[in-house]
Design an enzyme around this catalytic site. Structure first.
Site, PDB file in Angstrom:
ATOM      1  N   ARG A  79       0.850  -1.195   0.000  1.00 36.48           N
ATOM      2  CA  ARG A  79       0.000   0.000   0.000  1.00 36.48           C
ATOM      3  C   ARG A  79       0.886   1.245   0.000  1.00 36.48           C
ATOM      4  NH1 ARG A  79      -4.028  -0.210   4.847  1.00 36.48           N
ATOM      5  NH2 ARG A  79      -5.062  -1.803   3.592  1.00 36.48           N
ATOM      6  N   ARG A 148      -2.093   6.476   9.752  1.00 39.10           N
ATOM      7  CA  ARG A 148      -2.162   5.946   8.386  1.00 39.10           C
ATOM      8  C   ARG A 148      -2.244   7.063   7.345  1.00 39.10           C
ATOM      9  NH1 ARG A 148      -4.076   0.711   8.132  1.00 39.10           N
ATOM     10  NH2 ARG A 148      -3.315  -0.523   9.873  1.00 39.10           N
ATOM     11  N   LYS A 212      -4.044   1.075  14.774  1.00 37.48           N
ATOM     12  CA  LYS A 212      -4.020   2.066  13.695  1.00 37.48           C
ATOM     13  C   LYS A 212      -4.712   3.370  14.112  1.00 37.48           C
ATOM     14  CE  LYS A 212      -6.462  -0.936  11.169  1.00 37.48           C
ATOM     15  NZ  LYS A 212      -7.277  -1.554  10.128  1.00 37.48           N
ATOM     16  N   LYS A 214      -6.384   7.008  12.201  1.00 36.11           N
ATOM     17  CA  LYS A 214      -6.738   7.528  10.885  1.00 36.11           C
ATOM     18  C   LYS A 214      -7.228   8.974  10.960  1.00 36.11           C
ATOM     19  CE  LYS A 214      -7.881   2.992   9.055  1.00 36.11           C
ATOM     20  NZ  LYS A 214      -8.903   2.132   8.426  1.00 36.11           N
ATOM     21  N   CYS A 433     -15.153  -3.329  -0.907  1.00 41.52           N
ATOM     22  CA  CYS A 433     -13.785  -3.592  -0.451  1.00 41.52           C
ATOM     23  C   CYS A 433     -13.175  -4.700  -1.297  1.00 41.52           C
ATOM     24  CB  CYS A 433     -13.778  -3.967   1.023  1.00 41.52           C
ATOM     25  SG  CYS A 433     -14.385  -5.636   1.320  1.00 41.52           S
ATOM     26  N   CYS A 439      -7.734 -10.862   0.471  1.00 41.21           N
ATOM     27  CA  CYS A 439      -7.862 -10.475   1.874  1.00 41.21           C
ATOM     28  C   CYS A 439      -8.007 -11.704   2.773  1.00 41.21           C
ATOM     29  CB  CYS A 439      -9.069  -9.560   2.073  1.00 41.21           C
ATOM     30  SG  CYS A 439      -9.264  -9.123   3.810  1.00 41.21           S
ATOM     31  N   CYS A 478     -16.463  -8.499   5.176  1.00 43.03           N
ATOM     32  CA  CYS A 478     -16.475  -8.887   6.590  1.00 43.03           C
ATOM     33  C   CYS A 478     -16.774  -7.649   7.421  1.00 43.03           C
ATOM     34  CB  CYS A 478     -15.141  -9.542   6.996  1.00 43.03           C
ATOM     35  SG  CYS A 478     -13.858  -8.362   7.454  1.00 43.03           S
ATOM     36  N   CYS A 482     -14.155  -2.137   5.632  1.00 38.45           N
ATOM     37  CA  CYS A 482     -13.203  -1.332   4.856  1.00 38.45           C
ATOM     38  C   CYS A 482     -13.886  -0.479   3.789  1.00 38.45           C
ATOM     39  CB  CYS A 482     -12.154  -2.237   4.220  1.00 38.45           C
ATOM     40  SG  CYS A 482     -11.209  -3.165   5.448  1.00 38.45           S
TER      41      CYS A 482
HETATM   42 FE1  SRM Z   1      -9.229  -2.168   5.906  1.00 44.39          FE
HETATM   43  C1  SRM Z   1      -7.885  -4.807   7.562  1.00 44.39           C
HETATM   44  C2  SRM Z   1      -8.271  -3.441   2.980  1.00 44.39           C
HETATM   45  C3  SRM Z   1      -9.909   0.789   4.461  1.00 44.39           C
HETATM   46  C4  SRM Z   1     -11.047  -1.272   8.654  1.00 44.39           C
HETATM   47  N1  SRM Z   1      -8.183  -3.819   5.380  1.00 44.39           N
HETATM   48  C5  SRM Z   1      -7.682  -4.762   6.215  1.00 44.39           C
HETATM   49  C6  SRM Z   1      -6.790  -5.747   5.446  1.00 44.39           C
HETATM   50  C7  SRM Z   1      -5.385  -5.237   5.505  1.00 44.39           C
HETATM   51  C8  SRM Z   1      -6.912  -7.221   5.872  1.00 44.39           C
HETATM   52  C9  SRM Z   1      -5.957  -7.760   6.915  1.00 44.39           C
HETATM   53  O1  SRM Z   1      -5.784  -7.139   7.978  1.00 44.39           O
HETATM   54  O2  SRM Z   1      -5.402  -8.822   6.660  1.00 44.39           O
HETATM   55  C10 SRM Z   1      -7.401  -5.593   4.021  1.00 44.39           C
HETATM   56  C11 SRM Z   1      -6.472  -5.917   2.846  1.00 44.39           C
HETATM   57  C12 SRM Z   1      -7.273  -6.467   1.689  1.00 44.39           C
HETATM   58  C13 SRM Z   1      -6.513  -6.561   0.434  1.00 44.39           C
HETATM   59  O3  SRM Z   1      -6.335  -7.694  -0.067  1.00 44.39           O
HETATM   60  O4  SRM Z   1      -6.101  -5.545  -0.118  1.00 44.39           O
HETATM   61  C14 SRM Z   1      -7.964  -4.196   4.100  1.00 44.39           C
HETATM   62  N2  SRM Z   1      -8.997  -1.442   4.093  1.00 44.39           N
HETATM   63  C15 SRM Z   1      -8.683  -2.153   2.982  1.00 44.39           C
HETATM   64  C16 SRM Z   1      -8.877  -1.339   1.719  1.00 44.39           C
HETATM   65  C17 SRM Z   1      -7.878  -1.671   0.619  1.00 44.39           C
HETATM   66  C18 SRM Z   1     -10.329  -1.524   1.250  1.00 44.39           C
HETATM   67  C19 SRM Z   1     -10.624  -1.086  -0.153  1.00 44.39           C
HETATM   68  O5  SRM Z   1     -11.250  -1.885  -0.836  1.00 44.39           O
HETATM   69  O6  SRM Z   1     -10.282   0.015  -0.548  1.00 44.39           O
HETATM   70  C20 SRM Z   1      -8.749   0.070   2.318  1.00 44.39           C
HETATM   71  C21 SRM Z   1      -7.338   0.551   2.361  1.00 44.39           C
HETATM   72  C22 SRM Z   1      -7.214   1.853   3.041  1.00 44.39           C
HETATM   73  C23 SRM Z   1      -5.876   2.509   2.910  1.00 44.39           C
HETATM   74  O7  SRM Z   1      -5.492   2.841   1.797  1.00 44.39           O
HETATM   75  O8  SRM Z   1      -5.254   2.750   3.942  1.00 44.39           O
HETATM   76  C24 SRM Z   1      -9.250  -0.174   3.733  1.00 44.39           C
HETATM   77  N3  SRM Z   1     -10.228  -0.499   6.490  1.00 44.39           N
HETATM   78  C25 SRM Z   1     -10.487   0.577   5.694  1.00 44.39           C
HETATM   79  C26 SRM Z   1     -11.483   1.410   6.307  1.00 44.39           C
HETATM   80  C27 SRM Z   1     -12.086   2.680   5.703  1.00 44.39           C
HETATM   81  C28 SRM Z   1     -11.376   3.908   6.180  1.00 44.39           C
HETATM   82  O9  SRM Z   1     -10.323   3.854   6.807  1.00 44.39           O
HETATM   83  O10 SRM Z   1     -11.902   4.987   5.921  1.00 44.39           O
HETATM   84  C29 SRM Z   1     -11.828   0.795   7.502  1.00 44.39           C
HETATM   85  C30 SRM Z   1     -12.934   1.257   8.478  1.00 44.39           C
HETATM   86  C31 SRM Z   1     -12.536   2.418   9.297  1.00 44.39           C
HETATM   87  C32 SRM Z   1     -11.847   1.993  10.554  1.00 44.39           C
HETATM   88  O11 SRM Z   1     -10.642   1.773  10.517  1.00 44.39           O
HETATM   89  O12 SRM Z   1     -12.524   1.867  11.573  1.00 44.39           O
HETATM   90  C33 SRM Z   1     -11.017  -0.385   7.606  1.00 44.39           C
HETATM   91  N4  SRM Z   1      -9.390  -2.890   7.798  1.00 44.39           N
HETATM   92  C34 SRM Z   1     -10.240  -2.397   8.754  1.00 44.39           C
HETATM   93  C35 SRM Z   1     -10.159  -3.241   9.920  1.00 44.39           C
HETATM   94  C36 SRM Z   1     -10.931  -3.044  11.239  1.00 44.39           C
HETATM   95  C37 SRM Z   1     -10.172  -2.118  12.120  1.00 44.39           C
HETATM   96  C38 SRM Z   1     -10.781  -1.854  13.453  1.00 44.39           C
HETATM   97  O13 SRM Z   1     -10.050  -1.422  14.345  1.00 44.39           O
HETATM   98  O14 SRM Z   1     -11.970  -2.015  13.659  1.00 44.39           O
HETATM   99  C39 SRM Z   1      -9.247  -4.275   9.603  1.00 44.39           C
HETATM  100  C40 SRM Z   1      -8.816  -5.440  10.501  1.00 44.39           C
HETATM  101  C41 SRM Z   1      -7.745  -5.077  11.468  1.00 44.39           C
HETATM  102  O15 SRM Z   1      -7.184  -3.991  11.444  1.00 44.39           O
HETATM  103  O16 SRM Z   1      -7.461  -5.934  12.299  1.00 44.39           O
HETATM  104  C42 SRM Z   1      -8.797  -4.026   8.256  1.00 44.39           C
HETATM  105 FE1  SF4 Z   2     -11.005  -7.696   3.949  1.00 39.23          FE
HETATM  106 FE2  SF4 Z   2     -13.041  -7.379   5.582  1.00 39.23          FE
HETATM  107 FE3  SF4 Z   2     -11.610  -5.274   4.853  1.00 39.23          FE
HETATM  108 FE4  SF4 Z   2     -13.175  -6.401   3.110  1.00 39.23          FE
HETATM  109  S1  SF4 Z   2     -13.849  -5.434   4.999  1.00 39.23           S
HETATM  110  S2  SF4 Z   2     -11.028  -5.827   2.743  1.00 39.23           S
HETATM  111  S3  SF4 Z   2     -13.069  -8.526   3.664  1.00 39.23           S
HETATM  112  S4  SF4 Z   2     -10.875  -6.950   6.072  1.00 39.23           S
END
Ligand code: SRM
Ligand code: SF4
Length: 564
Positions: A79, A148, A212, A214, A433, A439, A478, A482
């Site tokens: 990323r 981030r 993290k 944000k 997502c 993922c 899930c 995201c």
């Molecule tokens: Fe996310 C984890 C993809 C935005 C909440 N996210 C992941 C991971 C890295 C899976 C993992 O931990 O193994 C995913 C990688 C998938 C892949 O194959 O690429 C992933 N997140 C993404 C992306 C690529 C989604 C997309 O389709 O665009 C976004 C990348 C953002 C970036 O460029 O930095 C992405 N993730 C978000 C958002 C939206 C936002 O930030 O505005 C959220 C919800 C906001 C938040 O953080 O509360 C989000 N991602 C999570 C979470 C839950 C975090 C939590 O504390 O609740 C995880 C799981 C974790 O961190 O353990 C996670």
């Molecule tokens: Fe993966 Fe869940 Fe984030 Fe979708 S919402 S990219 S399934 S961690």
């Protein structure tokens, strides 16, 4: 002032790992040299996140390879750190070349306004990172327990202050970077400094953040960054094209765990106002409070939203004032009316044009007749402005002259990319997502299920005359959320393969969470459940009433916002 959290519970494994990592080095270098396996050791894989990369495997072939006694088809996701989502044409061309040479041949625009590479094999990881460096980019802190990628509204025609917003995003990102030389040593072969492994981390300390963190910057009336979903949201207060300051919102977050009611999505609270001169200090102190008071014993409970709910908003405000040495001003009035991107060509009144292309689920690739990756790389050869990624996973080709407009349109047509006008209706507002196959946390499809799902929705909406109606639809594989599905008017959250929780009633501009409507549905069942609601909406809506508002007013919702 509470500088540390006192707790009798044991720290998580990650806390010990960070503390003993020699400032995020671990044995990543040694692991990269071991080509017997395509993966890194578990501890190094965790540290790798701070470098902006994730160990993954192709889940489509996981079972088959297991049956053949082969190790999973390991690869890495990388990323990029791209504050404010802006890059130059040269950088765009370079990113495309890296995607082709070092990754799986595609780029992926994320919901945080940056770019991901997927399918990077271990021997390609270092060349990819080196390639980023050569472009003046990096991936440090794009993942991990740190601040981030900082996102901000960046459309030149809808915000007169877009340049300042992008600069602020860059300033915040730079100010909150880890100071360790690990990244430059491992990926760019810089010689270790005298302090290597024990560098001072004045902001983070040796264990970085509990989780993290944000930051997003919105410019009303557009809330494309979903500012209330951020740990720290900054809402620019603009008068006569000047930024007067920022409303400060804290404690947003989307992630939940199915069946665990101690986890929930939360909208950030607007707690006051700061001037442009104060904003960096305010952001730093918010981050420091979370560093010191965040839960380091349970990663599911370690985001700022839980810190605030555990201790109370009054405590948080008091702590912030004490650390700043002053209280925030009273929050100023603001109003959001949309979160969507203005798709198509927009003129900014200063002789420049800006084309926002809808990129389905952010995936930039050549597929069949549509060769988006190639088209954009060719546009980048002649483009004189820049490229701007949006938190809706779209792309703005910004700063185009009137003479270049037909050239750009010609290149898009030549490469089979859908016309610049951009889709309307649900399609123009849909986000999904990544989910399967990369993922590791996906429970259901998202990106790959989106096109078929939208087609089925459109087939129901069109006969009702709702095919041009802007309704926000978000699909996540899930409950981590995201795609920020809990802020959509129609939010789908994967529960198991092919099954989703259906949430309805979110605010169109991101001001209200949605609530559970039905659980455990297939996508066909989702469409069947929505059809009568759409029909009722077409028949009984009040004027320009939004679908999310309508389902609540019309009594279709029985539950309040809920994380289940
Ligand atoms: Fe996310 C984890 C993809 C935005 C909440 N996210 C992941 C991971 C890295 C899976 C993992 O931990 O193994 C995913 C990688 C998938 C892949 O194959 O690429 C992933 N997140 C993404 C992306 C690529 C989604 C997309 O389709 O665009 C976004 C990348 C953002 C970036 O460029 O930095 C992405 N993730 C978000 C958002 C939206 C936002 O930030 O505005 C959220 C919800 C906001 C938040 O953080 O509360 C989000 N991602 C999570 C979470 C839950 C975090 C939590 O504390 O609740 C995880 C799981 C974790 O961190 O353990 C996670
Ligand atoms: Fe993966 Fe869940 Fe984030 Fe979708 S919402 S990219 S399934 S961690």
């Amino acid at each position: 002032m509470s500088k540390s959290i006192s707790t009798a519970r044991a720290l998580t494994e990650e806390e010990t790992l960070k503390a003993h990592s020699r400032r995020l080095r671990g044995t990543i270098t040694e692991g990269l040299a071991d080509l017997v396996t395509g993966a890194l050791a578990e501890a190094d894989a965790k540290l790798l996140k701070f470098h902006g990369a994730y160990g993954q495997d192709d889940r489509d072939v996981r079972v088959e390879r297991h049956g053949q006694r082969l190790e999973p088809a390991h690869g890495f996701m990388v990323r990029v750190r791209l504050p404010g989502g802006v890059c130059t044409p040269a950088q765009w061309r370079g990113l495309t070349a890296l995607a082709r040479a070092q990754a799986a041949g595609a780029l992926r625009i994320t919901t945080r306004q940056t770019m991901q590479f997927h399918g990077v094999l271990k021997p390609h990881l270092k060349p990819l990172m080196a390639g980023l460096g050569a472009l003046g980019l990096d991936s440090i802190a794009a993942c991990g327990d740190v601040n981030r990628n900082v996102i901000g509204h960046n459309h030149p025609a809808t915000s007169a202050v877009h340049g300042e917003i992008v600069n602020l995003a860059a300033a915040l990102s730079a100010a909150f970077l880890p100071r360790t030389g690990a990244y430059r040593e491992i990926w760019w072969d810089e010689p270790p400094g005298a302090e290597a492994g024990a560098e001072d981390e004045p902001l983070y300390g040796p264990t970085y953040l509990p989780r993290k963190f944000k930051i997003g910057i919105a410019v009303p009336p557009v809330n494309d960054v979903d500012v209330l979903a951020q740990d720290l949201g900054l809402i620019a207060i603009v008068e006569r094209d000047r930024i007067m300051g920022f409303n400060v919102a804290v404690g947003g977050g989307m992630g939940t765990t199915h069946g665990d009611r101690t986890t929930y999505p939360r909208l950030a609270d607007v707690i006051g106002f700061c001037t442009p001169e104060q904003v960096l200090a305010v952001a730093e102190q918010v981050l420091r409070i979370q560093r010191d008071a965040g839960d380091r014993t349970n990663r599911r409970h370690a985001r700022l939203k839980y810190t605030i709910d555990n201790r109370g908003l009054a405590w948080f405000k008091g702590e912030l004032s004490e650390r700043l040495g002053y209280a925030l001003g009273a929050a100023r009035d603001y109003r959001f009316t949309t979160r969507g991107d203005r798709l198509g060509w927009v003129e900014d009144g200063e002789g420049r044009l800006h084309l926002t292309l809808r990129v389905q689920a952010g995936r930039v690739r050549d597929e069949g007749a549509s060769r988006l990756l190639t088209a954009l790389a060719e546009i980048a050869r002649i483009h004189e402005g820049d490229f701007r990624l949006t938190p809706n996973q779209n792309l703005t080709i910004a700063g185009v002259s009137f003479t270049q407009r037909p050239v750009i349109e010609g290149l898009l047509v030549h490469h089979g990319v859908a016309g610049p006008a951009g889709p309307e209706g649900v399609r123009g507002h849909a986000i999904a997502c990544v989910a399967l196959p990369t993922c590791g946390l996906a429970m259901a499809e998202a990106e790959r299920a989106l096109p078929g799902f939208l087609e089925r929705l459109e087939a129901v909406l069109a006969p009702l005359g709702l095919d041009r109606e802007a309704i926000s639809v978000r699909l996540s594989g899930c409950p981590n959320g995201c795609a920020r599905p809990r802020l959509a008017e129609i939010g789908l959250v994967g529960r198991s393969l092919g099954r989703y929780q259906l949430y309805l009633g979110g605010g169109f501009a991101g001001e209200r969470l949605n609530a559970l409507y039905r659980g455990n549905l297939t996508l066909d069942e989702v469409v069947t459940a929505l059809a009568p609601l759409f029909a009722d909406y077409a028949a009984r809506r009040h004027g320009a009433e939004r679908f999310g508002d309508f389902v609540i007013r019309a009594g279709h919702m029985t539950s309040a916002p809920d994380a289940s």
